[in-house]
Design a protein around this motif. Structure first.
Motif, PDB file in Angstrom:
ATOM      1  N   PHE A  38      -5.596   0.470   6.559  1.00 50.79           N
ATOM      2  CA  PHE A  38      -6.336  -0.780   6.699  1.00 50.79           C
ATOM      3  C   PHE A  38      -6.994  -0.899   8.074  1.00 50.79           C
TER       4      PHE A  38
ATOM      5  N   ILE B 245      -3.382   4.290   1.549  1.00 50.87           N
ATOM      6  CA  ILE B 245      -4.420   3.372   2.017  1.00 50.87           C
ATOM      7  C   ILE B 245      -4.195   3.063   3.491  1.00 50.87           C
TER       8      ILE B 245
ATOM      9  N   LEU C  14      -4.070  -2.888  -6.269  1.00 54.76           N
ATOM     10  CA  LEU C  14      -3.678  -4.099  -5.545  1.00 54.76           C
ATOM     11  C   LEU C  14      -4.301  -5.321  -6.209  1.00 54.76           C
TER      12      LEU C  14
ATOM     13  N   GLY D 127       0.804  -1.211   0.000  1.00 58.48           N
ATOM     14  CA  GLY D 127       0.000   0.000   0.000  1.00 58.48           C
ATOM     15  C   GLY D 127       0.838   1.263   0.000  1.00 58.48           C
ATOM     16  N   LEU D 128       2.062   1.168   0.534  1.00 59.75           N
ATOM     17  CA  LEU D 128       2.939   2.336   0.586  1.00 59.75           C
ATOM     18  C   LEU D 128       3.854   2.431  -0.628  1.00 59.75           C
ATOM     19  N   GLY D 129       3.706   1.511  -1.573  1.00 56.97           N
ATOM     20  CA  GLY D 129       4.493   1.589  -2.797  1.00 56.97           C
ATOM     21  C   GLY D 129       5.855   0.924  -2.727  1.00 56.97           C
TER      22      GLY D 129
ATOM     23  N   GLU E 118       4.311  -4.364 -12.872  1.00 61.30           N
ATOM     24  CA  GLU E 118       4.234  -4.121 -11.429  1.00 61.30           C
ATOM     25  C   GLU E 118       4.854  -2.764 -11.089  1.00 61.30           C
TER      26      GLU E 118
ATOM     27  N   VAL F  57      -1.387   7.092  -3.959  1.00 62.62           N
ATOM     28  CA  VAL F  57      -2.694   6.815  -3.355  1.00 62.62           C
ATOM     29  C   VAL F  57      -2.461   6.165  -1.987  1.00 62.62           C
TER      30      VAL F  57
ATOM     31  N   ILE G 139       3.269   0.176  -8.812  1.00 63.49           N
ATOM     32  CA  ILE G 139       3.945   0.741  -7.644  1.00 63.49           C
ATOM     33  C   ILE G 139       3.956   2.264  -7.722  1.00 63.49           C
TER      34      ILE G 139
ATOM     35  N   ARG H 174       0.653   3.438  -6.561  1.00 63.41           N
ATOM     36  CA  ARG H 174       0.413   3.269  -5.124  1.00 63.41           C
ATOM     37  C   ARG H 174       1.123   4.325  -4.292  1.00 63.41           C
ATOM     38  N   LYS H 175       2.234   4.859  -4.823  1.00 65.47           N
ATOM     39  CA  LYS H 175       2.926   5.915  -4.092  1.00 65.47           C
ATOM     40  C   LYS H 175       2.065   7.170  -4.014  1.00 65.47           C
TER      41      LYS H 175
ATOM     42  N   ARG I 223      -9.267  -1.771  -3.418  1.00 63.86           N
ATOM     43  CA  ARG I 223      -8.051  -2.434  -3.894  1.00 63.86           C
ATOM     44  C   ARG I 223      -7.881  -2.302  -5.398  1.00 63.86           C
TER      45      ARG I 223
ATOM     46  N   ASN J 250      -6.213   1.360  -5.981  1.00 66.81           N
ATOM     47  CA  ASN J 250      -4.752   1.510  -5.900  1.00 66.81           C
ATOM     48  C   ASN J 250      -3.999   0.299  -6.469  1.00 66.81           C
TER      49      ASN J 250
END
Ligand code: ATP
Ligand code: MG
Lengths: 263, 267
Positions: free
Chosen positions: B97, B95, B62, A167-169, B83, B93, B87, B90-91, B57, B60
């Motif tokens: 949990f 998230i 996943l 989630g943090l890349g 991938e 966005v 990545i 995701r940097k 998910r 971002n």
């Protein structure tokens, strides 16, 4: 919970105190006392101590080299076993399965007789000493053990940790390096210590392929002196020496464990 | 980003069009359409297993849907094949949990500093300064050197929010971030999220805290069985919905008393 924890730490500290007193007090006392009662024996022993010490330095050298090599290779192999690509995973799995179940003596014999006594490097003949072959034999064995320890430790980290890094890349490798492996260190220390100690013990097997280490030196000495009491006392010295070789490993592990205990 | 100031309020930052996704034989998303505007607070409510987490998910990257278009901050997420491209997304966005998932071997401060410095390559000193500011924002300045194991659930979750914010994300996804908390610590986490929304952070929340969703959301959608059954303003969803399922769901939950949020509670 806390009760059992303190009880457990009490029993371990008690048993380690008993061990320490046998290793550092009882055995040296026996050797010194006996040498003083029978001065002729004491003189023989003093004469042979430098020879035994030179043998022992070889055990230390082999242990340090084998454990360092074995740990490095083992961690890599353990991670390879978990790789997403089969062509990385498979060779590591085969390697580990073969060598994990090989007796140390077999590996030391194998490396001794498979490798040549000298190697050609850029046209120069370099000797390939037997002690290096013993290092390789023990390093292969310990790398297979440590690969399994590493694999188990990585798998024991909850998948939510991987999720958080994703989630943090983080990439997979970054997650391993910064988040997963640091958490594995603490979990792996106790089994790692067992491997390191058995490698230290295993160095005595190198005497069987002619490496001049402590066992070899003690055998030489007792053959030369030809006295039963000297033979006994020489091997007591050997035992005390192996104890002092393994004890620091245990201490170091416990210190590291405490350091990584936070969190 | 590229949007000019006058259009900013109307810029769609997330857009899902007819998204279908299945895990093996199980169809989880059966045609999801939604649009989220920059600066909005967008809540997703619905029964367990209806696909709420899966929607987040997808956003971002996943998980990748079998069909449909997903656009996030100008990126066609459904078309990302590598991938490394996912990545990159995701940097941008964040998230958070349900289970916080802090890194137990690092202090609170290091949890926040790790990703910006190691992943974005941000300057260490500046990041530590930012991390301390964020800790102040989530009211945990005094816990900077504590380890996650020494914190309560609510405190850990606030650290997790600070950790996500340290990446300076363009939007943040919250997946039931209060569901694992003791009732008395729910309030302190919702407080932080409310602050964040007031500061204009685009937020997508999956939540069971109905009163909170009603209070802070610009738009609410109700999901059931992999579909969006209804969407509208909080007023429409919580009070004037025609759909009996929604009325039942909303009524059943807010009657449980877990949705209560009093300002300043638990801080
Ligand atoms: N990785 C997966 N593999 C297989 N099935 C999955 C996977 N992830 C989710 N599912 C299934 O997809 C469905 C929707 O899951 P999802 O987690 O999106 O639901 P949810 O609305 O978030 O529910 P909850 O409120 O319980 O969190 C569930 O039936 C779940 O079992
Ligand atoms: Mg969910």
């Amino acid at each position: 919970m806390s009760m059992t924890a303190t009880q457990a730490s009490k029993t371990t500290s008690k048993s380690s105190r008993v061990l320490r007193s046998i290793g550092f007090v009882a055995m040296p006392l026996l050797v010194i006392g006996w040498s003083l009662i029978d001065l002729s024996l004491g003189r023989e022993l003093v004469e042979w101590i430098p020879y035994l010490a030179s043998g022992f330095s070889m055990n230390i050298l082999i242990t340090i080299c084998a454990v360092t090599l074995g740990t490095t290779a083992g961690v890599l192999l353990g991670l390879m076993q978990l790789a997403p690509y089969w062509f990385v995973r498979l060779p590591a799995q085969v390697y580990v399965q073969i060598f994990r179940n090989a007796p140390a003596l077999v590996l030391i014999f194998a490396t001794t007789y498979i490798f040549p006594f000298e190697v050609v490097l850029f046209g120069n003949y370099l000797p390939f000493p037997d002690w290096v072959k013993a290092v390789i034999g023990l390093a292969i064995l310990s790398s297979a053990y440590i690969a399994e320890i590493t694999r188990g430790a990585v798998l024991s980290i909850p998948t939510t940790q991987w999720e958080a890094t994703k989630g943090l890349g983080f990439s997979r490798l970054q997650a391993l390096r910064y988040v997963i492996l640091p958490q594995c260190v603490r979990r792996s220390l106790p089994p790692w210590m067992n491997v390191a100690s058995s490698m230290a013990m295993g160095t005595s097997l190198a005497s069987l392929v002619g490496v001049h280490e402590l066992m070899h030196a003690a055998t030489d000495a007792s053959t030369a002196v030809r006295r039963l009491d000297f033979t006994i006392i020489a091997y007591v010295v050997v035992m005390a020496a192996f104890f002092t070789l393994c004890y620091p490993i245990a201490r170091l592990t416990r210190r590291l464990e405490r350091r990584f205990n936070t969190g | 980003m590229t949007a000019s100031p006058e259009t900013e309020t109307n810029t769609a930052i997330v857009k899902l069009e007819d998204v279908h996704l299945s895990f093996g034989q199980t169809q989880v998303l059966k045609g999801i359409d939604l649009t989220i505007y920059k600066g909005d607070a967008f809540s997703i409510i619905g029964p367990s297993g209806s696909g709420k987490s899966t929607i987040l998910r997808c956003i971002n990257a996943l998980v990748t849907p079998q069909s449909g278009k997903i656009t996030v901050a100008g990126t066609r997420v459904d078309q990302l094949t590598k991938e490394s491209e996912r990545i990159q997304l995701r940097k941008r966005v964040g998230i958070v949990f349900q289970q916080y998932n802090l890194f137990p071997h690092l202090t609170v401060l290091d949890n926040i500093v790790l990703a910006p410095t190691k992943i974005l390559g941000a300057d260490k000193t500046a990041t530590v300064k930012l991390a301390r500011e964020l800790l102040e924002k989530v009211r945990l300045s005094e816990k900077a050197d504590a380890y996650p194991g020494q914190l309560s659930g609510g405190q850990q979750q606030r650290v997790a929010i600070a950790r996500a914010l340290a990446m300076k994300p363009e939007l943040v996804l919250f997946d039931e971030v209060t569901s694992a908390l003791d009732p008395e610590t729910v309030g302190e986490v919702l407080w932080v999220i409310r602050d964040l929304i007031r500061d204009g952070m685009t937020s997508i929340l999956v939540t069971h805290e109905m009163r909170f969703a009603e209070e802070i959301s610009d738009t609410v959608v109700f999901t059931e069985n992999g579909r969006i059954v209804d969407h509208g303003s909080p007023q429409q969803i919580f009070h004037t919905a025609d759909n009996p399922r929604i009325r039942q769901f909303v009524g059943g939950l807010s009657g449980g008393g877990r949705g209560a949020v009093r300002d300043g509670e638990g801080i």
